[in-house]
Each structure stands twice: as structure tokens, then as C-alpha cells.
Motif scaffolding. Structure first.
Motif, PDB file in Angstrom:
ATOM      1  N   THR A 284      35.303   1.093 -36.732  1.00  0.00           N
ATOM      2  CA  THR A 284      36.422   1.744 -37.423  1.00  0.00           C
ATOM      3  C   THR A 284      37.175   2.697 -36.504  1.00  0.00           C
ATOM      4  OG1 THR A 284      34.853   3.418 -38.230  1.00  0.00           O
ATOM      5  CG2 THR A 284      35.344   1.575 -39.685  1.00  0.00           C
ATOM      6  N   ARG A 285      36.472   3.416 -35.645  1.00  0.00           N
ATOM      7  CA  ARG A 285      37.136   4.366 -34.750  1.00  0.00           C
ATOM      8  C   ARG A 285      37.931   3.672 -33.659  1.00  0.00           C
ATOM      9  NH1 ARG A 285      33.138   7.000 -37.128  1.00  0.00           N
ATOM     10  NH2 ARG A 285      33.211   9.277 -37.319  1.00  0.00           N
ATOM     11  N   VAL A 286      37.388   2.597 -33.114  1.00  0.00           N
ATOM     12  CA  VAL A 286      38.115   1.855 -32.077  1.00  0.00           C
ATOM     13  C   VAL A 286      39.360   1.197 -32.663  1.00  0.00           C
ATOM     14  CG1 VAL A 286      37.985  -0.011 -30.393  1.00  0.00           C
ATOM     15  CG2 VAL A 286      36.019   1.493 -30.732  1.00  0.00           C
ATOM     16  N   LEU A 287      39.228   0.576 -33.825  1.00  0.00           N
ATOM     17  CA  LEU A 287      40.391  -0.045 -34.464  1.00  0.00           C
ATOM     18  C   LEU A 287      41.429   0.997 -34.854  1.00  0.00           C
ATOM     19  CD1 LEU A 287      38.757  -2.746 -36.791  1.00  0.00           C
ATOM     20  CD2 LEU A 287      40.088  -3.132 -34.705  1.00  0.00           C
ATOM     21  N   ALA A 288      40.976   2.146 -35.333  1.00  0.00           N
ATOM     22  CA  ALA A 288      41.912   3.201 -35.717  1.00  0.00           C
ATOM     23  C   ALA A 288      42.688   3.713 -34.511  1.00  0.00           C
ATOM     24  CB  ALA A 288      41.155   4.344 -36.384  1.00  0.00           C
ATOM     25  N   ALA A 289      42.019   3.903 -33.391  1.00  0.00           N
ATOM     26  CA  ALA A 289      42.710   4.348 -32.186  1.00  0.00           C
ATOM     27  C   ALA A 289      43.678   3.284 -31.686  1.00  0.00           C
ATOM     28  CB  ALA A 289      41.693   4.693 -31.097  1.00  0.00           C
TER      29      ALA A 289
ATOM     30  N   ARG B  72      40.702   6.323 -43.141  1.00  0.00           N
ATOM     31  CA  ARG B  72      40.394   7.743 -42.920  1.00  0.00           C
ATOM     32  C   ARG B  72      40.454   8.099 -41.439  1.00  0.00           C
ATOM     33  NH1 ARG B  72      36.510  11.514 -41.949  1.00  0.00           N
ATOM     34  NH2 ARG B  72      35.029   9.957 -41.179  1.00  0.00           N
ATOM     35  N   GLN B  73      39.977   7.201 -40.598  1.00  0.00           N
ATOM     36  CA  GLN B  73      40.022   7.455 -39.159  1.00  0.00           C
ATOM     37  C   GLN B  73      41.454   7.402 -38.626  1.00  0.00           C
ATOM     38  OE1 GLN B  73      37.611   8.488 -37.172  1.00  0.00           O
ATOM     39  NE2 GLN B  73      36.139   8.449 -38.859  1.00  0.00           N
ATOM     40  N   CYS B  74      42.271   6.493 -39.155  1.00  0.00           N
ATOM     41  CA  CYS B  74      43.688   6.444 -38.738  1.00  0.00           C
ATOM     42  C   CYS B  74      44.397   7.747 -39.086  1.00  0.00           C
ATOM     43  CB  CYS B  74      44.386   5.259 -39.403  1.00  0.00           C
ATOM     44  SG  CYS B  74      43.930   3.641 -38.765  1.00  0.00           S
ATOM     45  N   TYR B  75      44.166   8.230 -40.302  1.00  0.00           N
ATOM     46  CA  TYR B  75      44.772   9.490 -40.715  1.00  0.00           C
ATOM     47  C   TYR B  75      44.246  10.643 -39.871  1.00  0.00           C
ATOM     48  CZ  TYR B  75      45.771  13.593 -43.567  1.00  0.00           C
ATOM     49  OH  TYR B  75      46.179  14.830 -43.996  1.00  0.00           O
ATOM     50  N   ASP B  76      42.946  10.619 -39.591  1.00  0.00           N
ATOM     51  CA  ASP B  76      42.333  11.701 -38.828  1.00  0.00           C
ATOM     52  C   ASP B  76      42.875  11.745 -37.406  1.00  0.00           C
ATOM     53  OD1 ASP B  76      40.715  13.871 -38.564  1.00  0.00           O
ATOM     54  OD2 ASP B  76      38.902  12.740 -38.124  1.00  0.00           O
TER      55      ASP B  76
ATOM     56  N   LEU C 279      51.999   6.532 -32.591  1.00  0.00           N
ATOM     57  CA  LEU C 279      52.248   7.839 -31.992  1.00  0.00           C
ATOM     58  C   LEU C 279      53.111   7.737 -30.739  1.00  0.00           C
ATOM     59  CD1 LEU C 279      48.705   9.474 -32.316  1.00  0.00           C
ATOM     60  CD2 LEU C 279      50.743   9.982 -33.671  1.00  0.00           C
ATOM     61  N   THR C 280      53.024   6.613 -30.040  1.00  0.00           N
ATOM     62  CA  THR C 280      53.839   6.432 -28.833  1.00  0.00           C
ATOM     63  C   THR C 280      55.324   6.416 -29.170  1.00  0.00           C
ATOM     64  OG1 THR C 280      52.086   5.249 -27.640  1.00  0.00           O
ATOM     65  CG2 THR C 280      54.359   4.841 -26.942  1.00  0.00           C
ATOM     66  N   PHE C 281      55.701   5.639 -30.177  1.00  0.00           N
ATOM     67  CA  PHE C 281      57.111   5.593 -30.560  1.00  0.00           C
ATOM     68  C   PHE C 281      57.549   6.905 -31.214  1.00  0.00           C
ATOM     69  CE2 PHE C 281      56.048   1.024 -30.418  1.00  0.00           C
ATOM     70  CZ  PHE C 281      57.016   0.617 -29.525  1.00  0.00           C
ATOM     71  N   TYR C 282      56.626   7.576 -31.862  1.00  0.00           N
ATOM     72  CA  TYR C 282      56.940   8.905 -32.391  1.00  0.00           C
ATOM     73  C   TYR C 282      57.211   9.886 -31.251  1.00  0.00           C
ATOM     74  CZ  TYR C 282      56.158  13.434 -34.620  1.00  0.00           C
ATOM     75  OH  TYR C 282      56.290  14.731 -35.058  1.00  0.00           O
ATOM     76  N   THR C 283      56.429   9.808 -30.180  1.00  0.00           N
ATOM     77  CA  THR C 283      56.651  10.656 -29.010  1.00  0.00           C
ATOM     78  C   THR C 283      58.001  10.361 -28.370  1.00  0.00           C
ATOM     79  OG1 THR C 283      54.272  10.677 -28.589  1.00  0.00           O
ATOM     80  CG2 THR C 283      55.697  11.363 -26.789  1.00  0.00           C
ATOM     81  N   ALA C 284      58.354   9.083 -28.267  1.00  0.00           N
ATOM     82  CA  ALA C 284      59.651   8.722 -27.701  1.00  0.00           C
ATOM     83  C   ALA C 284      60.794   9.281 -28.539  1.00  0.00           C
ATOM     84  CB  ALA C 284      59.761   7.204 -27.585  1.00  0.00           C
ATOM     85  N   MET C 285      60.660   9.224 -29.858  1.00  0.00           N
ATOM     86  CA  MET C 285      61.707   9.752 -30.737  1.00  0.00           C
ATOM     87  C   MET C 285      61.835  11.271 -30.589  1.00  0.00           C
ATOM     88  SD  MET C 285      61.916   9.589 -34.891  1.00  0.00           S
ATOM     89  CE  MET C 285      60.556  10.771 -35.021  1.00  0.00           C
ATOM     90  N   ILE C 286      60.705  11.977 -30.556  1.00  0.00           N
ATOM     91  CA  ILE C 286      60.743  13.431 -30.398  1.00  0.00           C
ATOM     92  C   ILE C 286      61.302  13.799 -29.028  1.00  0.00           C
ATOM     93  CG2 ILE C 286      59.305  15.496 -30.259  1.00  0.00           C
ATOM     94  CD1 ILE C 286      59.683  14.490 -33.066  1.00  0.00           C
ATOM     95  N   GLY C 287      60.937  13.028 -28.005  1.00  0.00           N
ATOM     96  CA  GLY C 287      61.482  13.279 -26.671  1.00  0.00           C
ATOM     97  C   GLY C 287      62.988  13.088 -26.616  1.00  0.00           C
ATOM     98  N   MET C 288      63.491  12.094 -27.341  1.00  0.00           N
ATOM     99  CA  MET C 288      64.937  11.876 -27.395  1.00  0.00           C
ATOM    100  C   MET C 288      65.640  13.037 -28.094  1.00  0.00           C
ATOM    101  SD  MET C 288      65.649   9.100 -25.809  1.00  0.00           S
ATOM    102  CE  MET C 288      67.303   8.783 -26.396  1.00  0.00           C
TER     103      MET C 288
END
Length: 268
Positions: free
Chosen positions: A153-158, A53-57, A165-174
Motif C-alpha cells: 500500500t505504501r509503495v503504490l501510494a507513493a 489512507r496512505q495516498c492522503y497521508d 504532486l509533481t504537476f502541483y509543484t509545476a503549477m505553484i512554480g508557475m
């Protein structure tokens, strides 16, 4: 005349620690907090449902802002880099430059800073409000481990979500860079991505992943520490959220400098 006996003071007034000593006391508290996280995080029982739930959030909270920022960053970086390469007649190297810059530095750093502001403040405020309203104390009374359920749970989720999200950002930036290149040059999408990916090495992927994991852990642990130890009512909740953002961003920049110096040793 009655003699008044003077009783010696049995309890001396304890002076509060100075600023220098307070720094070491805070570092010791942080050390204990991190040590407790590793103790609770790798031993059963596990809170997989809350972790999911925290990963999704965390991903849902940051997806829109990261998509917008990454797309604009790709456009702006490509537009600003073109004149410099054109002076040397090297505009053909633009896709490679954008790919390397996004994956090595821009994507992890942008994702970390956005998540620190969006996710870190949310974690700090959420746990801070639970602390001042005594919800955490109620969980302890009801035989529930609040640290494992709330902090771990919050630390592991982050830590898990920020690299994704980092690789998603790289893809959107490309994609943003591709849009800018397609507007000014006759380059197909296949040629653009082939040229940009040719210059990226396994070390670049490794460095980006390691930095993203460090950033995610920092955001999670700082937000949870500030919120879990907040006090002074609603004022403390606001201070916890603000301190979580400022501290996480500061540590992210320090980790970025150290990681760049460390991985540059393997490139030389």
C-alpha cells in the motif's frame, strides 16, 4: 596411560561473506523484495482503504513544504534567468523558458527530493519501529499479510501520489514566476500562461510523468525495504530512516540522468 582420542571437527567455522559478496547478497534481497511487491500488489485481496489512507497521508505530509519550495523556486529561477535573456534582448522568451524548465526537470526533481526526505524517512521510521517492537511478527501470527498491508500500500501510494504532486509543484512554480514577471514587466496572466504553455509538448508531459512515477516507486520501495528489514532496536530505526533518505535521493539523481539521456533521443 589412557590414550586421548582426537575427534575431527565435523563442523567448520563459516566465515562471513566479504564486502564484495555482501553487495550481491544485498542486491538479491532487494530483487526478492521488489518481486514480492509485484506479486502481492497485483493479486487479491486488495487493501483499497489502506491505500487511500496512505495516498492522503503522503500528499498531506508534503503539500505545505512542496507549495513553499515550488513557489520560491519559480520566483528565484525567473529572477536569475532574466539578466541572461536581457543580454540578447530575449526577455519575451522568459515564460517559455520557465515553463519548460519547471515541467521537464525542476518540478519532478524537487518533488522527488522533498518526498524522499519527508515521506521516505517517515516510512522507514514507521516500519522500522513496527519491526523492532514485533508488531509485524504479531500481524503474521494473526493470519494477516503484513507485506501486503504495510509495504504494498505504501509503495503504490507513493507511486500514485508523487506524479500528482509533481504537476502541483509545476503549477505553484508557475504562479511564483508569474508574480516575478508581473513585478518587473507589463505582462498579463493570460499572456504569461499562453506563452509558457505554447512551448510545452506532449513529450514533455510524458517525460515528467514517467520520471515522477519512477521517483515515487523508488521512494516507496527504498523506505519500505529499509524499515521492513531494520534491526538493533531504536538505533536500527534511526539508521533505517536515514538510509531510506540517502539511498532514495541517490537513486533519484541516477534516474534523472538516465531519463534525461533517454528522452533526449526522442527530441533529436
Amino acid at each position: 596411560m589412557e590414550s586421548k582420542e582426537k575427534t575431527p571437527a565435523l563442523i567448520e567455522e563459516v566465515k562471513p561473506p566479504g564486502r564484495f559478496a555482501q553487495v550481491f547478497l544485498t542486491l538479491y534481497d532487494v530483487y526478492q523484495f521488489i518481486a514480492l511487491f509485484f506479486k502481492e500488489g497485483f493479486f487479491p485481496p486488495y487493501e483499497f482503504k489502506e491505500l487511500w489512507r496512505q495516498c492522503y497521508d503522503i500528499g498531506y505530509r508534503s503539500a505545505l513544504l512542496i507549495s513553499t519550495t515550488g513557489f520560491i523556486t519559480g520566483i528565484v529561477f525567473t529572477k536569475q534567468s532574466r539578466p541572461s535573456l536581457a543580454e540578447f534582448g530575449a526577455t519575451s522568451w522568459l515564460p517559455s523558458l520557465v515553463g519548460i524548465a519547471l515541467l521537464r526537470t525542476l518540478a519532478p526533481l524537487l518533488t522527488g527530493l522533498i518526498a524522499a526526505g519527508k515521506v521516505g524517512s517517515s516510512i522507514g521510521a514507521e516500519l522500522g519501529s513496527m519491526r523492532v517492537t514485533e508488531q509485524i511478527d504479531a500481524m503474521e501470527v494473526s493470519a494477516t499479510n503484513p507485506f501486503k498491508f504495510l509495504v504494498t500500500t505504501r509503495v503504490l501510494a507513493a507511486t500514485i501520489t508523487i506524479p500528482i504532486l509533481t504537476f502541483y509543484t509545476a503549477m505553484i512554480g508557475m504562479l511564483g514566476a508569474l508574480l516575478n514577471v508581473a513585478m518587473f514587466e507589463d505582462t498579463s496572466a493570460k499572456a504569461f500562461f499562453q506563452s509558457s504553455l505554447e512551448s510545452i509538448t506532449f513529450l514533455d508531459f510524458t517525460a515528467s510523468t514517467v520520471k515522477a512515477i519512477l521517483f515515487g516507486f523508488t521512494i516507496g520501495i527504498v523506505g519500505c525495504y529499509k524499515g521492513y528489514n531494520s534491526s538493533k532496536g531504536t538505533e536500527g530505526v534511526g539508521k533505517a530512516a536515514n538510509a531510506a533518505v540517502v539511498t532514495a535521493m541517490f537513486l533519484i539523481f541516477i534516474e534523472e540522468v538516465i531519463s534525461v539521456q533517454f528522452f533526449s533521443l526522442f527530441r533529436s
